[in-house]
Design a protein around this motif. Structure first.
Motif: not given
Length: 139
Positions: A53-58, A97-109
């Motif tokens: 979800d984070g990746f897609k949001a990014g 940790w959940r927010t950091k995970s989401y944000n890291e994946c969003a940054r990758d996206g």
């Protein structure tokens, strides 16, 4: 195409590491305590979904910015800096940790989508590079 494959490989590696980390967190947090509603596989699925979800949001954030800017390839080089500011403000490296995970994946996206746009604009046509060279020579 190689760049896209590299990004996908990095994304897959991060998901695997995230799964392992979440499994370790669940394993260590449940020692000596029963948590019947929280199974390791459920957490891993939740983390994977959160990351996806984070990746897609990014990616969506970049697409929105790109479309609002008129999808102008002349702006492709500046998109990286513009999105860096967005990454820092919208997807910071803070929280649990959940927010950091989401944000890291969003940054990758964000990074993946910026590279995709730049590739489309800069590798498929030399017009932007030619115009940039002419502008630099004129100064």
């Amino acid at each position: 195409n190689t760049t896209v494959n590299n990004i996908k490989n990095i994304y897959n590696m991060k998901i695997i590491l995230l799964k392992l980390t979440s499994f370790a967190l669940v394993a260590t947090s449940t020692i000596g305590a029963e948590v019947p509603s929280l199974r390791g596989s459920d957490v891993m699925v939740a983390v994977e979904v959160s990351c996806e979800d984070g990746f897609k949001a990014g990616q969506k954030e970049v697409k929105r910015t790109w479309e609002n800017g008129g999808r102008d390839c002349d702006n492709a080089l500046g998109l990286s800096g513009q999105m860096k500011r967005t990454k820092n403000s919208k997807y910071p490296d803070s929280g649990n940790w959940r927010t950091k995970s989401y944000n890291e994946c969003a940054r990758d996206g964000v990074d993946a989508q910026v590279k995709k746009i730049q590739k489309k604009c800069l590798e498929d046509s030399s017009a932007v590079c030619t115009d940039l060279g002419k502008a630099a020579a004129a100064h």
